[in-house]
Write a protein that holds these residues in place. Structure first.
Motif, PDB file in Angstrom:
ATOM      1  N   GLN A   1      43.998  36.885  48.799  1.00  0.00           N
ATOM      2  CA  GLN A   1      42.730  36.167  48.967  1.00  0.00           C
ATOM      3  C   GLN A   1      41.601  37.157  49.199  1.00  0.00           C
ATOM      4  O   GLN A   1      41.805  38.244  49.716  1.00  0.00           O
ATOM      5  N   GLY A   2      40.413  36.739  48.830  1.00  0.00           N
ATOM      6  CA  GLY A   2      39.235  37.578  49.051  1.00  0.00           C
ATOM      7  C   GLY A   2      38.964  38.453  47.852  1.00  0.00           C
ATOM      8  O   GLY A   2      38.911  37.987  46.713  1.00  0.00           O
ATOM      9  N   ARG A   3      38.839  39.717  48.071  1.00  0.00           N
ATOM     10  CA  ARG A   3      38.434  40.661  47.043  1.00  0.00           C
ATOM     11  C   ARG A   3      39.418  40.733  45.870  1.00  0.00           C
ATOM     12  O   ARG A   3      39.041  40.993  44.744  1.00  0.00           O
ATOM     13  N   TRP A   4      40.711  40.519  46.139  1.00  0.00           N
ATOM     14  CA  TRP A   4      41.753  40.671  45.121  1.00  0.00           C
ATOM     15  C   TRP A   4      42.288  39.336  44.601  1.00  0.00           C
ATOM     16  O   TRP A   4      43.329  39.293  43.963  1.00  0.00           O
ATOM     17  N   GLU A   5      41.594  38.243  44.874  1.00  0.00           N
ATOM     18  CA  GLU A   5      42.138  36.927  44.529  1.00  0.00           C
ATOM     19  C   GLU A   5      42.357  36.724  43.037  1.00  0.00           C
ATOM     20  O   GLU A   5      43.270  36.008  42.635  1.00  0.00           O
ATOM     21  N   VAL A   6      41.559  37.341  42.194  1.00  0.00           N
ATOM     22  CA  VAL A   6      41.746  37.218  40.746  1.00  0.00           C
ATOM     23  C   VAL A   6      43.080  37.854  40.351  1.00  0.00           C
ATOM     24  O   VAL A   6      43.838  37.292  39.549  1.00  0.00           O
ATOM     25  N   VAL A   7      43.389  39.000  40.941  1.00  0.00           N
ATOM     26  CA  VAL A   7      44.673  39.654  40.701  1.00  0.00           C
ATOM     27  C   VAL A   7      45.815  38.774  41.238  1.00  0.00           C
ATOM     28  O   VAL A   7      46.857  38.640  40.599  1.00  0.00           O
ATOM     29  N   GLY A   8      45.595  38.158  42.388  1.00  0.00           N
ATOM     30  CA  GLY A   8      46.603  37.267  42.963  1.00  0.00           C
ATOM     31  C   GLY A   8      46.918  36.097  42.056  1.00  0.00           C
ATOM     32  O   GLY A   8      48.084  35.721  41.886  1.00  0.00           O
ATOM     33  N   GLY A   9      45.898  35.514  41.444  1.00  0.00           N
ATOM     34  CA  GLY A   9      46.124  34.427  40.498  1.00  0.00           C
ATOM     35  C   GLY A   9      46.888  34.897  39.274  1.00  0.00           C
ATOM     36  O   GLY A   9      47.797  34.215  38.790  1.00  0.00           O
ATOM     37  N   GLY A  10      46.524  36.069  38.778  1.00  0.00           N
ATOM     38  CA  GLY A  10      47.230  36.633  37.627  1.00  0.00           C
ATOM     39  C   GLY A  10      48.684  36.934  37.934  1.00  0.00           C
ATOM     40  O   GLY A  10      49.587  36.571  37.168  1.00  0.00           O
ATOM     41  N   LEU A  11      48.918  37.586  39.067  1.00  0.00           N
ATOM     42  CA  LEU A  11      50.297  37.888  39.455  1.00  0.00           C
ATOM     43  C   LEU A  11      51.082  36.618  39.759  1.00  0.00           C
ATOM     44  O   LEU A  11      52.272  36.525  39.444  1.00  0.00           O
ATOM     45  N   GLY A  12      50.418  35.638  40.351  1.00  0.00           N
ATOM     46  CA  GLY A  12      51.092  34.380  40.653  1.00  0.00           C
ATOM     47  C   GLY A  12      51.605  33.707  39.395  1.00  0.00           C
ATOM     48  O   GLY A  12      52.763  33.291  39.321  1.00  0.00           O
TER      49      GLY A  12
END
Length: 189
Positions: A116-127
């Protein structure tokens, strides 16, 4: 709901978002779309549209409530609703195969929460990427249906990008809805 981490209103938001994702998963003609475009499966629809079917709802759960674990709860409920409507990828043998669906969406929610926060776009991609990977492994080991090797890298890349776009879409929707009177506590992250 006295003593509950989430208010009744927040629970309502989480449940409605999970239900929206489950209904999209069940009723959108994703398989027909991927077959029409000659994109081989299995789970090619998840690779291409998982960000719109799963990630956006999980990310919105976190964003609109502004509370930790809301994305994880949204993902778990989304999986439950999907499995209530039909088995994971229609597989009924072994009878416990749908556990993979719960695991796949739980891991998706975990990535959304962790980054969450600064890296949330990466989190969505990895998810979305991990959700696809778990589904591929389950279908491969149990049904011996594997993604064609020459298309797998492109589908994995599409999966990551779709998940990232899902988070970006959740940001836009969160800003639109968060500024209205509907959501009392907009996400601040």
């Amino acid at each position: 709901m006295k003593g509950s981490y989430f208010s009744l209103y927040e629970w309502l938001v989480i449940v409605l978002l999970a239900l929206c994702g489950a209904l999209m998963n069940v009723y959108l003609p994703v398989k027909a779309l991927t077959e029409g475009l000659n994109i081989p499966g299995p789970a090619a629809g998840m690779a291409l549209l998982g960000g719109f079917i799963f990630v956006v709802w999980v990310s919105l759960g976190r964003r609109l409530t502004g509370k930790r674990y809301a994305g994880l709860i949204t993902a778990a409920l989304l999986a439950s609703f999907c499995l209530f409507l039909r088995p994971w990828y229609g597989v009924i043998s072994p009878s416990w195969f749908s556990v993979y669906g719960i695991l796949a969406l739980f891991v998706l929610g975990l990535w959304v929460e962790l980054l969450q926060g600064r890296w949330e776009v990466v989190g969505g991609g990895l998810g979305n990427l991990f959700c696809l990977g778990i589904t591929w492994l389950a279908l491969g080991f149990h049904l011996h249906v594997w993604a064609p090797a020459k298309f797998a890298p492109l589908l994995l890349l599409a999966s990551f990008l779709s998940g990232a776009v899902g988070v970006l879409l959740a940001r836009v929707v969160g800003r639109l809805v968060g500024g209205s009177a509907i959501i009392k506590r907009p996400y601040r992250g």
